[in-house]
Design a protein around this motif. Structure first.
Motif, PDB file in Angstrom:
ATOM      1  N   VAL A  35      28.655  42.581  45.595  1.00  0.00           N
ATOM      2  CA  VAL A  35      27.324  41.850  45.301  1.00  0.00           C
ATOM      3  C   VAL A  35      27.170  40.339  44.900  1.00  0.00           C
ATOM      4  CG1 VAL A  35      25.371  41.984  43.510  1.00  0.00           C
ATOM      5  CG2 VAL A  35      26.224  44.329  44.498  1.00  0.00           C
ATOM      6  N   MET A  36      28.441  40.228  43.882  1.00  0.00           N
ATOM      7  CA  MET A  36      28.444  38.836  43.295  1.00  0.00           C
ATOM      8  C   MET A  36      29.443  37.704  44.663  1.00  0.00           C
ATOM      9  SD  MET A  36      26.778  38.647  40.406  1.00  0.00           S
ATOM     10  CE  MET A  36      27.349  37.038  39.756  1.00  0.00           C
ATOM     11  N   ASN A  55      38.610  41.348  51.886  1.00  0.00           N
ATOM     12  CA  ASN A  55      37.791  42.249  51.284  1.00  0.00           C
ATOM     13  C   ASN A  55      38.505  43.693  51.344  1.00  0.00           C
ATOM     14  OD1 ASN A  55      35.443  42.517  49.216  1.00  0.00           O
ATOM     15  ND2 ASN A  55      35.173  44.458  50.652  1.00  0.00           N
ATOM     16  N   THR A  57      37.483  46.671  51.378  1.00  0.00           N
ATOM     17  CA  THR A  57      36.589  47.220  52.581  1.00  0.00           C
ATOM     18  C   THR A  57      36.302  46.470  53.674  1.00  0.00           C
ATOM     19  OG1 THR A  57      35.535  48.860  51.059  1.00  0.00           O
ATOM     20  CG2 THR A  57      34.447  48.762  53.093  1.00  0.00           C
ATOM     21  N   LYS A  60      32.986  44.466  55.005  1.00  0.00           N
ATOM     22  CA  LYS A  60      32.115  43.523  54.185  1.00  0.00           C
ATOM     23  C   LYS A  60      32.469  41.829  54.450  1.00  0.00           C
ATOM     24  CE  LYS A  60      31.288  46.468  50.288  1.00  0.00           C
ATOM     25  NZ  LYS A  60      31.421  46.726  48.936  1.00  0.00           N
ATOM     26  N   SER A  90      36.337  44.074  40.308  1.00  0.00           N
ATOM     27  CA  SER A  90      35.520  44.722  39.171  1.00  0.00           C
ATOM     28  C   SER A  90      36.170  44.579  37.882  1.00  0.00           C
ATOM     29  CB  SER A  90      35.571  46.285  39.809  1.00  0.00           C
ATOM     30  OG  SER A  90      34.792  46.408  40.966  1.00  0.00           O
ATOM     31  N   LYS A 263      31.576  49.243  31.777  1.00  0.00           N
ATOM     32  CA  LYS A 263      33.079  48.235  31.777  1.00  0.00           C
ATOM     33  C   LYS A 263      33.037  47.335  30.697  1.00  0.00           C
ATOM     34  CE  LYS A 263      33.611  45.429  34.859  1.00  0.00           C
ATOM     35  NZ  LYS A 263      33.362  43.934  34.744  1.00  0.00           N
TER      36      LYS A 263
END
Ligand code: NAP
Length: 318
Positions: A35-36, A55, A57, A60, A90, A263
């Motif tokens: 997202v960021m 990335n 995945t 993306k 993350s 988190k």
């Protein structure tokens, strides 16, 4: 008579262009296009930097590759191809994996390489990663951000930086592409410590917005009018302006995911325990958000905090 000042001005301008172009000669690597990370990488590309992306995945990466970025097979390869590598993943263990893991940045280390970690992670883990990198001759900045997805897209983030001042000075032009306020807070870990303070204030503010809207709903106020009038007064805040309307419209798409907020609160409470600091409000909000996660809403935006309040009140706000 006026020719000399004009000539001097032209020379200055030419020098500034040279300096700016030199800065943009820094080859940047970007790891973590969530997202960021994705809009931040787009902003660097649009500013003229040569960019290599990776990335986990791989799909993306497609949009960035179509815009002219190069792709890499691993964080190690990103480091080999870059002067400055940015990570935006993350949690603490994820940064450790992409930096120190078997295919990590550290194995692509070379003279002059800088790592800027912009994820929100533990200050203590940050210091440990920095030490391992320094042992290989790589400098590190911890540079977490505040301002949300919208700030990442519009390049209006506030960036709080820890690490050596000369590395900060070298990387400032890059960080200024990503944010409107970039502040050096001290040595490695101090950027992350600043971000933890930020997260306490954000989390309690979300709870405040939920409780204000709940009272309004239960008492029969028009919530749009309520938001409009209180946003213009002393209760105004980023959370109120950005999350309040989403709560009313039941738009729970992230933004900032509940699981990431949790988190961060875990990082806050564990650091507070390390330094012997009681944080009763933060602990309460963490428990409220745990109830939201228990509803299976951890991937939703933090505005989904309203769901727990609605369950407690036995009433939906809209
Ligand atoms: P996100 O959308 O969930 O993206 C996370 C990114 O990290 C993805 O690219 C993910 O790869 C990658 N990743 C996670 N674990 C990994 C691992 N072990 N190895 C390799 N890649 C890994 O999260 P986000 O919202 O962009 O947030 C990123 C960081 O910024 C977090 O630390 C968050 O707390 C912080 N932050 C977020 C916001 C916000 O409003 N969203 C605001 C300020 C700060 P995959 O695509 O393969 O899953």
């Amino acid at each position: 008579m006026q020719k000399e000042p004009i000539k001097t001005l032209k020379t200055c301008l030419a020098f500034m262009v040279l300096v700016i172009n030199h800065m943009k000669n820094e080859k940047i690597g970007f790891i973590g296009l969530g997202v960021m990370g994705k809009p931040m990488a787009v902003n660097l590309l649009n500013a003229g930097y040569k960019l290599t992306v990776w990335n986990r995945t791989r799909s993306k990466m497609d949009d960035l590759l179509a815009m002219g970025a190069s792709g890499a097979e691993s964080p190690k390869e990103v480091a080999e191809k870059s002067d400055v590598v940015i990570t935006m993943v993350s949690d603490s263990s994820d940064v450790e994996e992409v930096v120190l893991g078997p295919q990590g940045v550290i194995y692509g280390a070379h003279e002059g390489l800088v790592l800027i970690d912009m994820s929100t992670i533990s200050p203590t883990v940050t210091q440990k990663i920095a030490q391992e990198l320094y042992a290989k001759g790589v400098k590190m900045l911890d540079a977490p951000v505040s301002g949300g997805e919208i700030g990442a897209k519009q390049a209006t983030l506030s960036i709080m930086v820890g690490g050596p001042k000369e590395t900060f000075d070298r990387c400032l032009p890059i960080l200024q592409v990503l944010g409107k306020k970039v502040t050096h807070m001290g040595s490695n870990g101090m950027g992350q410590t600043t971000k933890l303070c930020n997260q306490i204030i954000c989390a309690l503010n979300i709870q405040a917005v939920c409780e204000g809207l709940m009272l309004g709903a239960k008492a029969g106020l028009d919530l749009k009018k309520l938001l409009d009038v209180v946003t213009a007064g002393a209760a105004s805040s980023w959370m109120l302006s950005n999350l309040g309307p989403k709560m009313i419209e039941r738009d729970m798409r992230p933004g900032f995911k509940i699981k990431h907020q949790q988190k961060d609160l875990k990082l806050v409470l564990s650091f507070a325990a390390e330094i012997g600091l009681p944080l009763p409000g933060t602990a309460l909000v963490q428990q409220m958000l745990r109830a939201v996660e228990a509803e299976g809403l951890g991937e939703q935006g933090t505005q989904a905090a309203i769901v727990t309040m609605e369950k407690l009140a036995g009433k939906k706000i809209s």
